[in-house]
Design an enzyme around this catalytic site. Sequence first.
Site, PDB file in Angstrom:
ATOM      1  N   ARG A 179      44.550  27.002  54.463  1.00 46.78           N
ATOM      2  CA  ARG A 179      43.874  26.904  55.761  1.00 46.78           C
ATOM      3  C   ARG A 179      42.549  26.158  55.628  1.00 46.78           C
ATOM      4  O   ARG A 179      42.186  25.364  56.498  1.00 46.78           O
ATOM      5  CB  ARG A 179      43.617  28.300  56.343  1.00 46.78           C
ATOM      6  CG  ARG A 179      44.815  28.924  57.033  1.00 46.78           C
ATOM      7  CD  ARG A 179      44.416  30.014  58.028  1.00 46.78           C
ATOM      8  NE  ARG A 179      43.553  31.044  57.446  1.00 46.78           N
ATOM      9  CZ  ARG A 179      44.006  32.095  56.755  1.00 46.78           C
ATOM     10  NH1 ARG A 179      45.299  32.263  56.577  1.00 46.78           N
ATOM     11  NH2 ARG A 179      43.170  32.971  56.261  1.00 46.78           N
ATOM     12  N   CYS A 204      51.560  49.811  49.897  1.00 49.02           N
ATOM     13  CA  CYS A 204      51.066  51.133  50.329  1.00 49.02           C
ATOM     14  C   CYS A 204      52.010  51.792  51.333  1.00 49.02           C
ATOM     15  O   CYS A 204      51.913  52.987  51.589  1.00 49.02           O
ATOM     16  CB  CYS A 204      49.699  50.998  50.963  1.00 49.02           C
ATOM     17  SG  CYS A 204      48.517  50.140  49.917  1.00 49.02           S
ATOM     18  N   ASP A 233      44.103  43.432  41.939  1.00 52.61           N
ATOM     19  CA  ASP A 233      44.161  44.595  41.052  1.00 52.61           C
ATOM     20  C   ASP A 233      44.071  44.268  39.567  1.00 52.61           C
ATOM     21  O   ASP A 233      44.027  45.175  38.740  1.00 52.61           O
ATOM     22  CB  ASP A 233      45.449  45.395  41.313  1.00 52.61           C
ATOM     23  CG  ASP A 233      45.473  46.002  42.706  1.00 52.61           C
ATOM     24  OD1 ASP A 233      44.459  45.894  43.430  1.00 52.61           O
ATOM     25  OD2 ASP A 233      46.510  46.580  43.069  1.00 52.61           O
TER      26      ASP A 233
END
Lengths: 448, 448
Positions: free
Chosen positions: B23, B44, B285
């Site tokens: 973008r 999740c 992570d």
Amino acid sequence: MTKRVVVIGGVAAGMSAAAKAKRVDPALEVVVYERGPYISYGACGMPYFIAGDVPDYQDLIARTPEQMAEQGVKVHLHHKVVGIAPDAHTVTVRDGEREQEFVQEYDRLVIATGARALELPLPGADLPGLFVLRSLVDGIAVKQFLDQQSPQQAVVIGGGYVGVEMAETFRRLGLAVTMVIRSGQVMRQQLDHDVRALVEDEMARHGVDVITGTPTGFEGDGRVEGVVLEGGERLAGDVVLLGLGVHPDGIPLAELAGAALGRTGAIATDGMMRTNVPDIYAAGDCAEVFHLVTGEPDYVPLGSTANKQGRTAGENAAGGQAAFAGIVGTMVVRAFDLAVARTGLTTAEAEARGYSVRGVKIRASNRARYFPGAAPIHVKLIVDDETDRLLGGQIVGQDGVAKRVDVLATALHHRLTVADLQQLDLSYAPPFSPVWDPILVAANVVAK
Amino acid sequence: MTKRVVVIGGVAAGMSAAAKAKRVDPALEVVVYERGPYISYGACGMPYFIAGDVPDYQDLIARTPEQMAEQGVKVHLHHKVVGIAPDAHTVTVRDGEREQEFVQEYDRLVIATGARALELPLPGADLPGLFVLRSLVDGIAVKQFLDQQSPQQAVVIGGGYVGVEMAETFRRLGLAVTMVIRSGQVMRQQLDHDVRALVEDEMARHGVDVITGTPTGFEGDGRVEGVVLEGGERLAGDVVLLGLGVHPDGIPLAELAGAALGRTGAIATDGMMRTNVPDIYAAGDCAEVFHLVTGEPDYVPLGSTANKQGRTAGENAAGGQAAFAGIVGTMVVRAFDLAVARTGLTTAEAEARGYSVRGVKIRASNRARYFPGAAPIHVKLIVDDETDRLLGGQIVGQDGVAKRVDVLATALHHRLTVADLQQLDLSYAPPFSPVWDPILVAANVVAK
């Protein structure tokens, strides 16, 4: 010698002031004069009492005079303070039950006379079936009228939050509802046009007919049967609720005591809730409040503010040094299935103060989009185009609206910019939020 | 010449980085190598997919490779990056489908290799019926096992948030559930003792048996049938879920490239998500994150953070100048009817860092107490006793928890004191809050 704090008014600000003063200095004598029959009630709960969600009006009462007495606060109902002599440090009180007046000395005085609902002094305005909703007495009267007279067609005059809440209540009770608003716009003062449209859609979806009009009178034979509008149109209605806003109450009393009013017409105070008269404080809906975004005193009567002001006044009347910084203009109202919240300035309010603003309104999901019950949530951010500082926010949706607006309120208190908002470590789990919280989505868009 | 950004890993951080880079500079070539079969999924959400709330695992996938291709981002599944040559600006990629390796040049590289669930290298750990829950492949495997094998007795090992969520899921599916936790304490790392007790009560109330224990092996004939604990106790269980936390993945790869690790063992970055190696970024992570409350890099792998880090890395890889300030330790998890949220430091975390803290835990109502559905909400505030600065907060209750903790998170970002909290103009209406929001109640109490 025991010092005495006298509090005029026993609802939100007054009772907070009295309770806090006694807690701060248990040796104080604290006396409350309330001219009505109830104290310490949650007036904001009345639409839900009328709707039947809250079974008994007594549920709305947080503390009774007896409970206050146990805390050492003396409450006198039906007692109206009719005079203040600041030099003598006395108030003149009319005991409405014994029909007599007496003079009471004070060391510190807290004026917490609240606000009165605006009425329409028009022909027929005294017909039974016409109500305002301000005091608990008003709420009980509306409920009784609905129970006993079973009206079928409600007319709500005014598009503010009380009007919106009562339109919902009437619909839920099965009445037809027409809202008559001078501008034709619901919550025009509180919301931007594009956000307001969402609320108007919700009202329409639930069968509330919103029309533009200005009442010129009420008609009916022994009880209200209709509203006459400018231009002559007649609107049938066998219960009429005026939701036209409020103005500060007890102002002549305060003026007699020499208390200065602010530009808004409410009592002016400093951050310690002191008026300009020594030993006289004012708090709650009779007083101004400092608006932290505009930097000016304002008149925004709300229960949450009244409680904070009352607590501050009470602490200081008892010899403390508390300060109340002010508000940022936060408000939330339920409109059927929607929660409608705002804080700070609307676009119009910001522009009226000379800001060049840019705004975005985004539509996101209140939970992870795949999570059951996920529903749209709309977040509007209004930003000072020069400094990128947040000036206001509006959020509309089902769950997760009221406390999301509080993030924006906190941001306004501390003058955060869009870049600050983008950084916020907001909570995420699928039942509660998408991974990009809608506030972050809006911040990312308005940052561009 | 077209510049190329290569992204290793296609889940939260990787896909955010890729999409953002494209973008920012549509002329870029953006290539993503994902070693697994899926990209851009909401990991999740897996407990809720397994529970049946989310009918199809594909609902968890935000964007497919085809959709990314439409945006001009090339995604290669089953492609594992096995080498990085920072001087040559190349990566070596193993194409798992064609069983071949190739070398790809990059101008900028984003390492977003995520995290791996901790496993227990114990006897029997390879028995069918033993699962971790990290990748979508894991989630699908658990779901399939439950559907096909209909186990009756689940053992959840570990008391972190995945353990809590999966205990709920198993119970809702009708299984008996035992949680085995070394400390015997649910969410011990995340919550103070008194707050944790509320969660443990909720688990017990829903039939989850929490026991103290350390597994030493698993037994079963062809599939898991039980867990052996230290001391010899045997626990029946025909499905076992390890929720022991995660550690950063892809670390040897990063080290081969010369990327420095932090004290936590995850990849060290600066606020622009740059590693110490020119033109190599890390996000998500596999990377550390700066903790704004402690002032130190930390390892707190969460999807919300991964997305922000990825977006920052992507913008900068495309030539931008974005910065990610860091986190304040916000987390929320659902435990049956409760939402459990925290932000900042727990008492133990604060004390371990040398703070002298005071804390209060208050119990209030999440709505006006008279409003239907009003439920208890518990707010704990942890404050630096020296400066009165908020250090952390924990909130547990039904509605209105997750986004209330965000007020505290915002406060932590800007180092607010208790006095600042007391001033907040938080939204009030009976359906959403008492007139004193629970946060204000807690602030008023801790201020004393």
